[in-house]
Scaffold this active site. Structure first.
Site, PDB file in Angstrom:
ATOM      1  NE  ARG A  80      -3.831  -2.110   2.016  1.00  0.00           N
ATOM      2  CZ  ARG A  80      -3.701  -3.058   2.792  1.00  0.00           C
ATOM      3  NH1 ARG A  80      -2.889  -3.449   3.723  1.00  0.00           N
ATOM      4  NH2 ARG A  80      -4.530  -4.064   2.598  1.00  0.00           N
ATOM      5  CE  LYS A  98      -1.837  12.216 -14.696  1.00  0.00           C
ATOM      6  NZ  LYS A  98      -2.613  13.252 -15.585  1.00  0.00           N
ATOM      7  CD  GLU A 149       4.888  15.181 -23.008  1.00  0.00           C
ATOM      8  OE1 GLU A 149       4.255  16.393 -22.194  1.00  0.00           O
ATOM      9  OE2 GLU A 149       4.107  14.258 -22.754  1.00  0.00           O
ATOM     10  CE  LYS A 196       3.652  16.789 -15.326  1.00  0.00           C
ATOM     11  NZ  LYS A 196       3.577  15.392 -15.694  1.00  0.00           N
ATOM     12  CD  GLU A 198      -5.438  14.946 -14.901  1.00  0.00           C
ATOM     13  OE1 GLU A 198      -5.048  13.946 -14.577  1.00  0.00           O
ATOM     14  OE2 GLU A 198      -5.552  15.251 -15.960  1.00  0.00           O
ATOM     15  NE  ARG A 216      -1.302  16.320 -12.579  1.00  0.00           N
ATOM     16  CZ  ARG A 216      -0.510  15.662 -11.778  1.00  0.00           C
ATOM     17  NH1 ARG A 216      -0.447  16.057 -10.583  1.00  0.00           N
ATOM     18  NH2 ARG A 216       0.076  14.970 -12.305  1.00  0.00           N
ATOM     19  CG  ASN A 273      -3.993  15.861 -19.794  1.00  0.00           C
ATOM     20  OD1 ASN A 273      -3.059  15.150 -19.835  1.00  0.00           O
ATOM     21  ND2 ASN A 273      -5.065  16.005 -18.987  1.00  0.00           N
ATOM     22  CG  HIS A 300      -0.850  14.416 -23.397  1.00  0.00           C
ATOM     23  ND1 HIS A 300      -0.294  15.447 -23.934  1.00  0.00           N
ATOM     24  CD2 HIS A 300      -0.218  13.490 -22.914  1.00  0.00           C
ATOM     25  CE1 HIS A 300       1.181  15.461 -23.403  1.00  0.00           C
ATOM     26  NE2 HIS A 300       0.880  14.184 -22.818  1.00  0.00           N
ATOM     27  CG  HIS A 354      -2.809   9.380 -23.795  1.00  0.00           C
ATOM     28  ND1 HIS A 354      -3.362  10.016 -22.950  1.00  0.00           N
ATOM     29  CD2 HIS A 354      -1.557   9.387 -24.010  1.00  0.00           C
ATOM     30  CE1 HIS A 354      -2.687  10.143 -22.231  1.00  0.00           C
ATOM     31  NE2 HIS A 354      -1.434   9.667 -22.622  1.00  0.00           N
ATOM     32  CG  HIS A 408       3.867  10.094 -24.810  1.00  0.00           C
ATOM     33  ND1 HIS A 408       2.816   9.846 -24.677  1.00  0.00           N
ATOM     34  CD2 HIS A 408       4.402  11.014 -23.931  1.00  0.00           C
ATOM     35  CE1 HIS A 408       2.091  10.825 -24.062  1.00  0.00           C
ATOM     36  NE2 HIS A 408       3.050  11.420 -23.521  1.00  0.00           N
TER      37      HIS A 408
END
Lengths: 364, 364
Positions: free
Chosen positions: A123, A144, A186, A228, A238, A242, A246, A249, A253, A266
């Site tokens: 955890r 993330k 990026e 960032k 997010e 935030r 994207n 993206h 994606h 990517h």
């Protein structure tokens, strides 16, 4: 060396960027409370491991740490629950406990994968990032972490902040040219969403960056991480702001998924996606200049701006419908309103997006 | 109906316990901000689903919610990454988004599994627990969610608090006798670690509880949840105090693993484990009475107090070495110091534990 703090209250952490910062991994670990009594697990991939893993292990062992390693195949396919289960097996067999630390030595894929191991093992245990790609300057800020599902990218994950990030620009010197370009994609994005001056700096310094000039890299990565980190600090989970990260993206994606995560890397996919967002912007009434400039900067870096024609529009549209950025059935897009400025448009019609996708196949 | 708040700052949530509280699921959901615009996913198992799933779905749909369901095979084996991936596939195909809620309708296994889906799907969505076993009164408080690894139980997971818990004692009336006893095992544990009076109440009310008397159940579950919630409120991330909840669990988890998660149910395994802890306590110099009373209470409920002789001691010891509760190589045990009181002993020798395991096989 440059140092940057990602401000997240009690989860704040430092990023150290510079030539050869890895040589000081032991003092950095000692300074930031990485425990010696419990084994460390380094996750890397079979492209990076031969270049840097032995040295990192030797430095750490000489410094009194116990280290175990797990090397995965390079590429997006490693971000699966099956690989995660294997890594957890390595961790269990090595006796990793709750005081252990998981270290990502590699690019964004390794960072996401190792980060989700760190987030979910018992955890949650400590996590350290050692990015070895330019692209990873993006994923090493913000916490993330995730693996992919056969139906969607990054859909199973967590928010898990590292204890520290060690960004050694020396490790970037062996990057294949294609990865260099994709990583700079990026970096350019951080200019396009937040800082027109930085976008202009990127364009002016394209040759130096592509040639991996250490000074240019150090500044570019620093400012990219900083943009960032400003965004993430204001919106860790997010909820709203935030989402501007994207840019490019949503389409990007989808392209990666439809190309089965192996035709486009990517950074290439989001380059095409950013051109798409710029086209969308113009269709929504924003200045034509956004499209012209976005495309010019990306082209200067040799990044793709045209969508490969054999990728089916229907499949791309369908992949987008699984995207996390669609809330309650509406299509949400990050749309530039100027260079260095974007807005979140929550009412973009699917027809308009389809038009953009079709036109992206016709780009010069 | 009784209501209890688990106090965790901004993550606080209510537990509603009583006969037929499920009838009011729609107003409860409306009151606690469960969104109607995004699909809900109910995860259940093939023992509980035929009894309660249709009714829950009908109530929710009549109340304006969109519902999708995923039913897994009953039993601990469902807590795997493979099943998690299947459930995420269901979620994606149904279009679950970040405003969606994942609902666990079932016992502890379903709660842990659905909870980890909720924790990791899109990096975290809302979660609701509808426990249908007595055992789940334990797992529904505290936010610990997880799946198993082939080498260790609950090793991949997260802390993820529900929005609310709806505990309908009417759903318990169909529980098999074995599950009733096993569930009461955790209830007794809450007495043994914190509240000698409640332990005595359990012993006095053994017949009523075993007969599923609604009033006895309501109080027992309420007080069991309350004890757990007091402990969890003081230590959400299991740094210290929360470890007392693991009374009987170090041995218990090892027994479940060695018995391949199908011979012993969790409550039976920890019953044997609690007798083991009581024996350990006496060996460490605490009053003999601890062992006598612990064993007497558990026996009164028909719970096992002897370790099945065919489970190999070596395998049990080895399984314990993988347990999360061992920090930096030392063996850590929750040891009773009296009925209603325990301490964390971080220096228990493996030899002493082995002695206890051997002796547990000889218990009357």
């Amino acid at each position: 060396m440059r140092e940057l703090t990602v401000e997240l209250g009690e989860r704040s952490y430092p990023i150290y960027i510079g030539q050869h910062v890895l040589n000081d991994i032991v003092p950095f670990f000692e300074k930031h409370g990485i425990r010696k009594g419990s084994p460390l697990l380094i996750v890397s991939d079979d492209r990076i491991a031969p270049l840097h893993l032995t040295r990192v292990v030797e430095l750490l062992e000489a410094g009194g740490f116990t280290v175990v390693t797990h090397v995965v195949e390079a590429g997006e396919k490693a971000k699966s629950l099956g690989i995660l289960e294997q890594i957890v097996g390595t961790a269990l067999n090595a006796g990793l406990d709750r005081n252990s630390t998981v270290i990502a030595l590699g690019g964004g894929v390794v960072g996401d994968l190792a980060g989700f191991v760190a987030a979910s093992y018992m955890r949650g245990v400590r996590f350290v990032q050692i990015p070895t790609t330019i692209l990873a300057h993006d994923s090493s800020v913000g916490g993330k972490v995730a693996v992919n599902h056969p139906l969607a990218k990054n859909i199973i994950g967590a928010f898990h902040q590292p204890e520290l990030v060690l960004y050694d620009t020396a490790t970037l010197q062996t990057l294949p040219e294609r990865e260099v370009k994709a990583g700079l994609s990026e970096m350019i994005k951080h200019g396009l969403i937040w800082d027109a001056e930085f976008a202009a700096w990127c364009e002016e310094n394209a040759e130096r960056l592509l040639a991996l000039d250490p000074e240019a890299l150090e500044y570019g990565l620093y400012r990219g991480c900083e943009v960032k980190s400003i965004v993430v600090s204001r919106d860790e989970r997010e909820n709203d702001l935030r989402a501007i990260l994207n840019l490019g993206h949503t389409i990007g994606h989808a392209l990666e998924a439809v190309a089965k995560y192996n035709e486009l890397v990517h950074g290439e996919a989001i380059s095409i996606g950013m051109v798409g967002s710029a086209k969308l912007a113009v269709k929504l009434g924003h200045p034509e200049n956004i499209y012209v400039t976005t495309k010019r900067i990306l082209s200067k870096f040799g990044l793709p701006t045209r969508l490969p024609a054999h990728l089916e529009t229907d499949a791309i549209m369908s992949a987008m419908m699984h995207d996390k950025k669609f809330k309650e059935g509406k299509m949400v897009f990050v749309v530039p309103t100027d260079i260095g400025k974007v807005e979140i448009n929550k009412n973009v019609s699917a027809d308009l997006v389809r038009e953009v996708v079709e036109q992206l196949k016709q780009e010069a």
